[in-house]
Design an enzyme around this catalytic site. Structure first.
Site, PDB file in Angstrom:
ATOM      1  N   GLU A 115      26.858  37.627  87.747  1.00  0.00           N
ATOM      2  CA  GLU A 115      26.553  36.231  88.069  1.00  0.00           C
ATOM      3  C   GLU A 115      25.741  36.137  89.362  1.00  0.00           C
ATOM      4  OE1 GLU A 115      27.477  33.381  86.336  1.00  0.00           O
ATOM      5  OE2 GLU A 115      27.998  34.812  84.775  1.00  0.00           O
TER       6      GLU A 115
ATOM      7  N   ARG B 275      15.944  23.480  87.668  1.00  0.00           N
ATOM      8  CA  ARG B 275      15.439  23.498  86.292  1.00  0.00           C
ATOM      9  C   ARG B 275      15.504  22.108  85.648  1.00  0.00           C
ATOM     10  NH1 ARG B 275      20.161  26.595  82.747  1.00  0.00           N
ATOM     11  NH2 ARG B 275      21.852  25.168  83.261  1.00  0.00           N
TER      12      ARG B 275
END
Ligand SMILES: *[C@@H]1O[C@H](CO)[C@@H](O)[C@H](O)[C@H]1NC(C)=O
Ligand SMILES: *[C@@H]1O[C@H](CO)[C@@H](O)[C@H](O)[C@H]1NC(C)=O
Ligand SMILES: *[C@@H]1O[C@H](CO)[C@@H](O)[C@H](O)[C@H]1NC(C)=O
Length: 346
Positions: free
Chosen positions: A122, A188
């Site tokens: 991660e 994003r």
């Protein structure tokens, strides 16, 4: 007839060029051959204990999985915690250490030669509570290139000649995006909201209430020319399956948002992606996508790498664990991570 000096020189030069390219190809061939048939072999048996299965999903470890599945010898995986006292390496996946020190076998006698590995795939933002984990681990294992054991989500390799290059297919849709956890504060989300003002984007996933099953994922993405490989976090080397699997395996040209262009260039095939940061505005990006979609030659440029390279993805935790044995002989001997938190956030 007399050969002049310059003609002789030219001949010599051509001969040299010929010989060096011959040597280059022989060497390249050797490297590929060695890579394929002779993986690094540790000098002795290495036993690797996985303390918790990542995210609770277990895989079978019976038999000699590293040898059977990946042709890696003398590398034995176990998830049986009673093997603690004899394990050479013990691997701890970060997600399962959220309970802090109580999740670790600190009550057991730790053999002096045993190495503890901190594992996470991660980005830093998802690795909370690192402070208590100080001075415990010898090696780090992550997608980062500077981790002791570097295990990317995917890898670019030189292509042997085993595959033939397929024609680049025609597509019926321009661009798609699969997103399950949409969060408005993420970079994003901003790019998506702005880009969709200029071009239509087909959105799938939990967020849009159009979830795709594993079986439908790649066929759906492959209907489109482009795929938005937008990472949820922009972190050094963090290039996830959103690029390797969703875009490359579906054969869509990835539009990437994540680490820097330099990171993508180091890891992805040459000329294989469009980086959001290369454009002054989303209007410019949209114009570029429309141009590429309309120009067969420009479109095919993004597939040229298939002639020289191929990609490999890593998804099975067992393959990642077996990689520890491959890298074992060259891992640092007496390392201790006194400040894991700053390493993670560096
Ligand atoms: C290494 O493992 C193999 C397979 O289990 C075993 O036959 C062999 O005796 C082991 N070698 C050593 C030195 O422990
Ligand atoms: C793609 O479309 C072009 C133009 O319409 C056509 O000439 C070509 O054969 C098509 N290619 C494939 C692989 O379907
Ligand atoms: C691994 O780290 C532990 C804990 O800090 C340390 O005591 C031990 O010496 C290290 N082991 C090796 C083999 O470097």
């Amino acid at each position: 007839m007399r050969t002049s000096g310059s003609q002789a020189f030219l001949l010599l030069l051509l001969l040299l060029i010929f010989l060096s390219s011959l040597l280059y190809y022989i060497f390249l061939d050797q490297t590929l051959y060695l890579q394929k048939y002779h993986p690094a072999v540790p000098q002795r048996n290495i036993s690797i204990l996985l303390w918790h299965w990542p995210f609770g999903h277990s895989y079978r470890l019976d038999g000699d999985k590293c040898l059977e599945m990946y042709n890696i010898r003398r590398c034995f995986l176990t998830d049986n915690i009673s093997a603690f006292s004899t394990a050479d390496v013990v691997v701890f996946h970060h997600q399962e250490l959220r309970g802090g020190l109580s999740s670790l076998p600190l009550h057991l006698d730790r053999p002096a030669s045993q190495h503890w590995v901190w594992l996470s795939m991660e980005p830093p933002v998802n690795n909370a509570n690192l402070t208590p984990l100080t001075g415990l681990f010898n090696w780090t294992m992550s997608y980062r290139r500077d981790a002791d054991i570097s295990i990317p989500y995917g890898k670019t390799m030189l292509r042997g000649d085993e595959l033939s290059f397929k024609a680049v297919p025609n597509r019926s849709c321009l661009v798609s995006w699969v997103v399950s956890r949409y969060q408005p504060h993420q970079a994003r989300a901003g790019v998506y909201q702005s880009l969709k003002k200029y071009i239509p984007i087909e959105v799938y996933g939990k967020w849009n209430k159009k979830p795709l099953s594993n079986k439908k994922l790649l066929p759906t993405i492959s209907k489109c020319i482009f795929y938005l490989s937008f990472e949820n976090s922009e972190a050094k080397d963090y290039i996830s399956e959103k690029l390797w699997r969703n875009a490359f395996q579906a054969g869509a040209v990835p539009v990437v948002l994540g680490p820097s262009r330099a990171d993508y260039e180091a890891l992805a095939p040459p000329g294989s992606f469009i980086h959001v940061a290369d454009f002054k505005s989303t209007a410019d990006l949209a114009a570029h996508l429309k141009h590429v979609a309309a120009d067969r030659w420009a479109y095919e440029e993004y597939f040229q790498w298939h002639h020289t390279h191929r990609i490999k993805t890593y998804t099975d935790w067992r393959e990642r664990l077996c990689q520890i044995c491959v890298q074992f002989p060259s891992l640092p001997a007496n390392r201790v991570y006194q400040d894991l938190e700053s390493w993670v956030n560096s």
